[in-house]
Design a protein around this motif. Structure first.
Motif, mmCIF file in Angstrom:
data_model
loop_
_atom_site.group_PDB
_atom_site.id
_atom_site.type_symbol
_atom_site.label_atom_id
_atom_site.label_comp_id
_atom_site.label_asym_id
_atom_site.label_seq_id
_atom_site.Cartn_x
_atom_site.Cartn_y
_atom_site.Cartn_z
ATOM 1 N N ARG A 108 0.829 -1.208 0.000
ATOM 2 C CA ARG A 108 0.000 0.000 0.000
ATOM 3 C C ARG A 108 0.870 1.267 0.000
ATOM 4 N NH1 ARG A 108 -3.382 -3.467 -0.746
ATOM 5 N NH2 ARG A 108 -5.364 -3.730 0.385
ATOM 6 N N CYS A 109 1.947 1.247 0.753
ATOM 7 C CA CYS A 109 2.821 2.423 0.827
ATOM 8 C C CYS A 109 3.556 2.648 -0.484
ATOM 9 C CB CYS A 109 3.816 2.261 1.975
ATOM 10 S SG CYS A 109 3.083 2.288 3.620
ATOM 11 N N VAL A 110 4.067 1.582 -1.083
ATOM 12 C CA VAL A 110 4.783 1.705 -2.354
ATOM 13 C C VAL A 110 3.852 2.243 -3.442
ATOM 14 C CG1 VAL A 110 5.870 0.375 -4.213
ATOM 15 C CG2 VAL A 110 6.555 0.000 -1.839
ATOM 16 N N ALA A 111 2.601 1.808 -3.442
ATOM 17 C CA ALA A 111 1.646 2.278 -4.444
ATOM 18 C C ALA A 111 1.484 3.796 -4.374
ATOM 19 C CB ALA A 111 0.298 1.591 -4.244
ATOM 20 N N GLN A 121 6.873 10.200 2.134
ATOM 21 C CA GLN A 121 6.655 9.237 3.210
ATOM 22 C C GLN A 121 5.193 8.813 3.201
ATOM 23 O OE1 GLN A 121 6.802 10.926 7.180
ATOM 24 N NE2 GLN A 121 7.807 9.114 7.992
ATOM 25 N N ALA A 122 4.980 7.489 3.196
ATOM 26 C CA ALA A 122 3.624 6.958 3.274
ATOM 27 C C ALA A 122 3.559 5.993 4.450
ATOM 28 C CB ALA A 122 3.243 6.252 1.979
ATOM 29 N N TYR A 123 2.514 6.086 5.234
ATOM 30 C CA TYR A 123 2.385 5.216 6.405
ATOM 31 C C TYR A 123 0.914 4.853 6.599
ATOM 32 C CZ TYR A 123 0.280 8.913 9.219
ATOM 33 O OH TYR A 123 -0.582 9.865 9.699
ATOM 34 N N PRO A 124 0.619 3.676 7.156
ATOM 35 C CA PRO A 124 -0.761 3.297 7.435
ATOM 36 C C PRO A 124 -1.175 3.671 8.856
ATOM 37 C CG PRO A 124 0.644 1.419 7.771
ATOM 38 C CD PRO A 124 1.551 2.560 7.395
ATOM 39 N N ARG A 125 -2.439 3.568 9.118
ATOM 40 C CA ARG A 125 -2.932 3.782 10.477
ATOM 41 C C ARG A 125 -2.468 2.641 11.384
ATOM 42 N NH1 ARG A 125 -9.108 6.030 9.379
ATOM 43 N NH2 ARG A 125 -8.442 8.057 8.514
ATOM 44 N N ALA A 126 -2.490 2.911 12.682
ATOM 45 C CA ALA A 126 -1.921 1.949 13.635
ATOM 46 C C ALA A 126 -2.946 1.492 14.659
ATOM 47 C CB ALA A 126 -0.736 2.583 14.362
ATOM 48 N N LYS A 127 -2.808 0.233 15.053
ATOM 49 C CA LYS A 127 -3.500 -0.288 16.222
ATOM 50 C C LYS A 127 -2.449 -0.613 17.276
ATOM 51 C CE LYS A 127 -7.654 -2.125 14.013
ATOM 52 N NZ LYS A 127 -8.572 -3.288 13.871
ATOM 53 N N LEU A 128 -2.784 -0.372 18.511
ATOM 54 C CA LEU A 128 -1.887 -0.684 19.622
ATOM 55 C C LEU A 128 -2.203 -2.079 20.136
ATOM 56 C CD1 LEU A 128 -2.064 2.727 21.548
ATOM 57 C CD2 LEU A 128 -0.578 2.082 19.634
ATOM 58 N N ASP A 141 -2.737 9.035 14.162
ATOM 59 C CA ASP A 141 -1.564 9.909 14.074
ATOM 60 C C ASP A 141 -1.909 11.279 13.515
ATOM 61 O OD1 ASP A 141 1.045 8.201 14.647
ATOM 62 O OD2 ASP A 141 -0.361 6.910 13.586
ATOM 63 N N ASN A 142 -2.896 11.325 12.608
ATOM 64 C CA ASN A 142 -3.328 12.605 12.038
ATOM 65 C C ASN A 142 -2.177 13.345 11.357
ATOM 66 O OD1 ASN A 142 -5.266 14.583 11.441
ATOM 67 N ND2 ASN A 142 -4.820 15.745 13.294
ATOM 68 N N PRO A 206 -5.533 5.073 4.876
ATOM 69 C CA PRO A 206 -6.634 4.892 5.837
ATOM 70 C C PRO A 206 -6.970 3.432 6.118
ATOM 71 C CG PRO A 206 -7.521 5.458 3.703
ATOM 72 C CD PRO A 206 -6.013 5.522 3.557
ATOM 73 N N GLU A 207 -5.953 2.621 6.329
ATOM 74 C CA GLU A 207 -6.132 1.224 6.709
ATOM 75 C C GLU A 207 -5.228 0.938 7.908
ATOM 76 O OE1 GLU A 207 -6.273 -1.717 3.301
ATOM 77 O OE2 GLU A 207 -5.463 0.013 2.243
ATOM 78 N N TYR A 208 -5.689 0.085 8.801
ATOM 79 C CA TYR A 208 -4.915 -0.266 9.993
ATOM 80 C C TYR A 208 -4.000 -1.442 9.644
ATOM 81 C CZ TYR A 208 -7.990 2.850 12.554
ATOM 82 O OH TYR A 208 -8.669 3.965 12.995
#
Length: 306
Positions: A108-111, A121-128, A141-142, A206-208
């Motif tokens: 997803r980030c490479v796309a 920089q591309a990053y996905p949403r996180a779950k703890l 993270d917003n 917008p994916e965890y």
């Protein structure tokens, strides 16, 4: 360190110190990536647990894994910088030895990076997750920062940043190598994350797809003094000087970063305002530094009459 002739598109750096408890799970999650043109660089910071055995077993079974062991602990910051220096890919991401990545994370980030040349920089949403891998919450993270002006992006990062999960996203290696190394001081990922925004946009997927493990031995659970020693073992017993170091990193970004004169002036004004607002904290750190320096001189001075 074994190295294949093929240069991968994505390098994933895993700096680790005594990470045996979760390292196997972390590496397994990286090897399950749907985007397979990757290399995984494990840099072992002279661990004293079973890290070496675990990492070596992965390197022996999968040619995408490279393992190297340092003869002594150089600190977390230097080890983070080391895996970046060893990277061969067009894109790069750091991966912690105790966090997990969903299979689609890298893809997803490479796309995004392939589609958006102005995104660095591309990053996905996180779950703890907890020590057992159970989800204990979602973290927003917003940091979807897509303003056109560099100073806007920089200020937005510093106004919004919390846990700094975005630093574990996928980034353009060429941009990272134009930036200064990650600083060897507590919280250095915050000014570093802000500085990368000077070089381009930051995109939140917008994916965890990122699972950050929160446990009692995690760096985020340490005291400020313990985190400082974690970053730089040579700093043990010295004042943290967090505000001064952060101010220095921000000043350096304002001077050397891309942007026009208006951007630089605005960043310097933002820094000056922060120093004024936090002047009491800056003063306390100066007093602590002076006391530590004086105590050190007294210890080194020969006793009278000797």
């Amino acid at each position: 360190m074994r190295m294949s002739k093929h240069a991968p598109r994505v390098s994933i750096g895993v700096p680790v110190y005594n990470g045996a408890r979760y390292l196997g799970e972390a590496i397994e999650s990286l090897l399950r990536q749907t985007y397979e043109d990757i290399e995984i660089i494990i840099s072992d910071n002279a661990s004293t647990d079973a890290t070496e055995e675990i990492a070596s077993s992965f390197a022996a079974r999968d040619p995408r894994v490279r393992y190297d062991r340092l003869p002594k602990n150089i600190g977390a910051a230097a080890n983070f910088n080391r895996v970046l220096a060893l990277a061969r890919g067009e894109y790069f991401r750091w991966a912690s030895a105790d966090d997990l990545s969903a299979p689609e994370f890298v893809e997803r980030c490479v796309a995004v990076l392939d589609r958006q040349p102005d995104v660095v920089q591309a990053y996905p949403r996180a779950k703890l997750i907890d020590e057992h891998g159970a989800v204990i919450g979602e973290y927003h993270d917003n940091l979807h920062i897509v303003a056109e002006r560099a100073s806007d992006r920089y200020i937005q990062v510093l106004e919004r940043i919390g846990l700094c999960n975005a630093i574990y996203g996928v980034m353009r290696t060429s941009v990272l190598r134009r930036m200064p190394p990650l600083g060897a001081f507590e919280g250095s990922d915050i000014p570093w994350q802000a500085e990368i925004a000077l070089h381009g946009k930051i995109w939140e997927i917008p994916e965890y797809l990122f699972f950050r493990r929160m446990h009692r031995d995690a760096q985020s659970s340490m005291s400020a003094d313990a985190r400082q020693v974690h970053y730089d073992p040579a700093s043990a017993g010295k004042p943290v000087m967090r505000h001064w170091r952060h101010a220095g990193a921000r000043l350096g970004a304002a001077i050397r970063g891309p942007g026009d004169l208006w951007d630089r002036a605005r960043l310097l004004g933002f820094l000056a305002r922060d120093v004024v607002w936090s002047r009491d904290a800056f003063a306390r750190e100066l007093v602590a530094y002076a006391r530590c320096t004086l105590a050190g001189r007294r210890r080194r001075s020969p006793a009278r009459g000797s």
